[in-house]
Design a protein around this motif. Structure first.
Motif, PDB file in Angstrom:
ATOM      1  N   SER A 116       0.832  -1.209   0.000  1.00 31.22           N
ATOM      2  CA  SER A 116       0.000   0.000   0.000  1.00 31.22           C
ATOM      3  C   SER A 116       0.865   1.257   0.000  1.00 31.22           C
ATOM      4  N   ARG A 117       1.907   1.252   0.824  1.00 27.29           N
ATOM      5  CA  ARG A 117       2.818   2.408   0.855  1.00 27.29           C
ATOM      6  C   ARG A 117       3.548   2.563  -0.470  1.00 27.29           C
ATOM      7  N   ARG A 118       3.951   1.427  -1.056  1.00 28.65           N
ATOM      8  CA  ARG A 118       4.621   1.491  -2.359  1.00 28.65           C
ATOM      9  C   ARG A 118       3.693   2.090  -3.406  1.00 28.65           C
ATOM     10  N   ASN A 119       2.435   1.658  -3.404  1.00 27.28           N
ATOM     11  CA  ASN A 119       1.480   2.173  -4.387  1.00 27.28           C
ATOM     12  C   ASN A 119       1.254   3.669  -4.211  1.00 27.28           C
ATOM     13  N   ARG A 120       1.155   4.122  -2.975  1.00 31.34           N
ATOM     14  CA  ARG A 120       0.986   5.556  -2.727  1.00 31.34           C
ATOM     15  C   ARG A 120       2.227   6.318  -3.222  1.00 31.34           C
ATOM     16  N   ALA A 121       3.407   5.791  -2.920  1.00 35.46           N
ATOM     17  CA  ALA A 121       4.646   6.456  -3.329  1.00 35.46           C
ATOM     18  C   ALA A 121       4.807   6.477  -4.843  1.00 35.46           C
ATOM     19  N   VAL A 122       4.469   5.371  -5.506  1.00 40.42           N
ATOM     20  CA  VAL A 122       4.591   5.358  -6.967  1.00 40.42           C
ATOM     21  C   VAL A 122       3.539   6.272  -7.580  1.00 40.42           C
ATOM     22  N   GLY A 123       2.393   6.408  -6.917  1.00 39.97           N
ATOM     23  CA  GLY A 123       1.382   7.362  -7.370  1.00 39.97           C
ATOM     24  C   GLY A 123       1.875   8.790  -7.276  1.00 39.97           C
ATOM     25  N   LYS A 143      -0.061   3.031 -19.161  1.00 39.22           N
ATOM     26  CA  LYS A 143      -1.056   3.776 -19.952  1.00 39.22           C
ATOM     27  C   LYS A 143      -0.998   5.269 -19.626  1.00 39.22           C
ATOM     28  N   ASP A 144      -1.000   5.600 -18.344  1.00 41.14           N
ATOM     29  CA  ASP A 144      -1.035   7.007 -17.928  1.00 41.14           C
ATOM     30  C   ASP A 144       0.266   7.746 -18.246  1.00 41.14           C
ATOM     31  N   LEU A 145       1.395   7.042 -18.152  1.00 35.51           N
ATOM     32  CA  LEU A 145       2.699   7.693 -18.328  1.00 35.51           C
ATOM     33  C   LEU A 145       3.268   7.510 -19.733  1.00 35.51           C
ATOM     34  N   HIS A 146       2.442   7.131 -20.680  1.00 32.94           N
ATOM     35  CA  HIS A 146       2.901   6.934 -22.050  1.00 32.94           C
ATOM     36  C   HIS A 146       3.703   8.153 -22.524  1.00 32.94           C
ATOM     37  N   GLY A 147       4.939   7.899 -22.917  1.00 28.88           N
ATOM     38  CA  GLY A 147       5.806   8.973 -23.391  1.00 28.88           C
ATOM     39  C   GLY A 147       6.589   9.665 -22.278  1.00 28.88           C
ATOM     40  N   LYS A 148       6.267   9.376 -21.039  1.00 30.59           N
ATOM     41  CA  LYS A 148       6.971  10.006 -19.913  1.00 30.59           C
ATOM     42  C   LYS A 148       7.848   9.010 -19.152  1.00 30.59           C
ATOM     43  N   ALA A 149       7.438   7.738 -19.135  1.00 32.34           N
ATOM     44  CA  ALA A 149       8.220   6.677 -18.506  1.00 32.34           C
ATOM     45  C   ALA A 149       7.828   5.354 -19.151  1.00 32.34           C
ATOM     46  N   ASP A 150       8.820   4.523 -19.457  1.00 30.57           N
ATOM     47  CA  ASP A 150       8.520   3.228 -20.066  1.00 30.57           C
ATOM     48  C   ASP A 150       8.281   2.175 -18.987  1.00 30.57           C
ATOM     49  N   GLU A 151       7.850   1.003 -19.409  1.00 28.99           N
ATOM     50  CA  GLU A 151       7.494  -0.062 -18.474  1.00 28.99           C
ATOM     51  C   GLU A 151       8.674  -0.475 -17.599  1.00 28.99           C
ATOM     52  N   ALA A 152       9.864  -0.554 -18.171  1.00 25.17           N
ATOM     53  CA  ALA A 152      11.040  -0.954 -17.390  1.00 25.17           C
ATOM     54  C   ALA A 152      11.327   0.064 -16.283  1.00 25.17           C
ATOM     55  N   THR A 153      11.183   1.336 -16.596  1.00 20.22           N
ATOM     56  CA  THR A 153      11.402   2.387 -15.603  1.00 20.22           C
ATOM     57  C   THR A 153      10.359   2.289 -14.496  1.00 20.22           C
ATOM     58  N   ILE A 154       9.122   2.043 -14.874  1.00 18.39           N
ATOM     59  CA  ILE A 154       8.042   1.920 -13.885  1.00 18.39           C
ATOM     60  C   ILE A 154       8.290   0.724 -12.975  1.00 18.39           C
ATOM     61  N   ARG A 155       8.654  -0.410 -13.564  1.00 18.19           N
ATOM     62  CA  ARG A 155       8.930  -1.612 -12.756  1.00 18.19           C
ATOM     63  C   ARG A 155      10.094  -1.371 -11.796  1.00 18.19           C
ATOM     64  N   ALA A 156      11.144  -0.730 -12.282  1.00 14.64           N
ATOM     65  CA  ALA A 156      12.302  -0.457 -11.435  1.00 14.64           C
ATOM     66  C   ALA A 156      11.923   0.487 -10.287  1.00 14.64           C
ATOM     67  N   LYS A 157      11.140   1.502 -10.593  1.00 14.42           N
ATOM     68  CA  LYS A 157      10.709   2.453  -9.565  1.00 14.42           C
ATOM     69  C   LYS A 157       9.843   1.754  -8.526  1.00 14.42           C
ATOM     70  N   MET A 158       8.921   0.897  -8.983  1.00 13.17           N
ATOM     71  CA  MET A 158       8.066   0.173  -8.045  1.00 13.17           C
ATOM     72  C   MET A 158       8.887  -0.751  -7.149  1.00 13.17           C
ATOM     73  N   ALA A 159       9.877  -1.419  -7.710  1.00 13.43           N
ATOM     74  CA  ALA A 159      10.720  -2.316  -6.914  1.00 13.43           C
ATOM     75  C   ALA A 159      11.503  -1.530  -5.866  1.00 13.43           C
ATOM     76  N   ALA A 160      12.060  -0.398  -6.264  1.00 14.27           N
ATOM     77  CA  ALA A 160      12.831   0.424  -5.328  1.00 14.27           C
ATOM     78  C   ALA A 160      11.933   0.980  -4.224  1.00 14.27           C
ATOM     79  N   LEU A 161      10.737   1.406  -4.588  1.00 16.70           N
ATOM     80  CA  LEU A 161       9.819   1.965  -3.590  1.00 16.70           C
ATOM     81  C   LEU A 161       9.284   0.893  -2.646  1.00 16.70           C
ATOM     82  N   LEU A 162       9.171  -0.348  -3.114  1.00 17.59           N
ATOM     83  CA  LEU A 162       8.749  -1.434  -2.229  1.00 17.59           C
ATOM     84  C   LEU A 162       9.825  -1.704  -1.179  1.00 17.59           C
ATOM     85  N   VAL A 163      11.065  -1.733  -1.598  1.00 17.53           N
ATOM     86  CA  VAL A 163      12.163  -1.930  -0.647  1.00 17.53           C
ATOM     87  C   VAL A 163      12.184  -0.800   0.367  1.00 17.53           C
TER      88      VAL A 163
END
Length: 104
Positions: free
Chosen positions: A27-34, A74-94
Motif C-alpha cells: 500500500s505504501r509502495r502504491n501511494r509512493a509510486v502514485g 497507460k497514464d505515463l505513455h511517453g513520460k516513462a517506459d514499463e522498465a522504468t516503472i517496474r524499477a521504480k516500483m521495486a525500489a519503492l517497495l524496498v
C-alpha cells in the motif's frame, strides 16, 4: 496448552503479522509510486492525492501488481517506459519495507 498448540499459535500469529506487513508495504509502495507518477504528469496539490488513490484502487483489480503497472504504463505513455516503472516500483517497495521494519 501443549507445546504443540503454543507453536501452532506462534506460527499462525507470525503468518498473520507477515501478511499484514506485506499489505502495508505494498500500500505504501502504491501511494509512493502514485506520487512519483503524479509528478511526471505535472499534477499538484489535491490532484496528487487523488491520483495516489487511483493507483491504490488499481491494485485491487487482480492479484499481483500487473494491474498497477498497466495503469501506470497507460497514464505515463511517453513520460516513462514499463522498465522504468517496474524499477521504480521495486525500489519503492524496498523503501516501504525498510521504513515499516524501522517503525517497530
Amino acid at each position: 496448552m501443549s507445546t504443540f498448540d503454543e507453536r501452532e499459535n506462534a506460527f499462525e500469529n507470525k503468518f498473520a503479522h507477515d501478511a499484514e506487513m506485506a499489505f502495508k508495504a505494498i500500500s505504501r509502495r502504491n501511494r509512493a509510486v502514485g506520487t512519483w507518477a503524479a509528478g511526471l504528469l505535472g499534477k499538484t496539490g489535491d490532484d496528487v492525492a487523488a491520483y495516489e488513490l487511483e493507483v491504490i484502487k488499481a491494485d485491487f483489480e487482480e492479484e499481483g501488481h500487473e494491474d498497477v503497472i498497466r495503469k501506470l504504463v497507460k497514464d505515463l505513455h511517453g513520460k516513462a517506459d514499463e522498465a522504468t516503472i517496474r524499477a521504480k516500483m521495486a525500489a519503492l517497495l524496498v523503501e516501504a519495507q525498510t521504513k515499516l521494519m524501522n517503525e517497530g
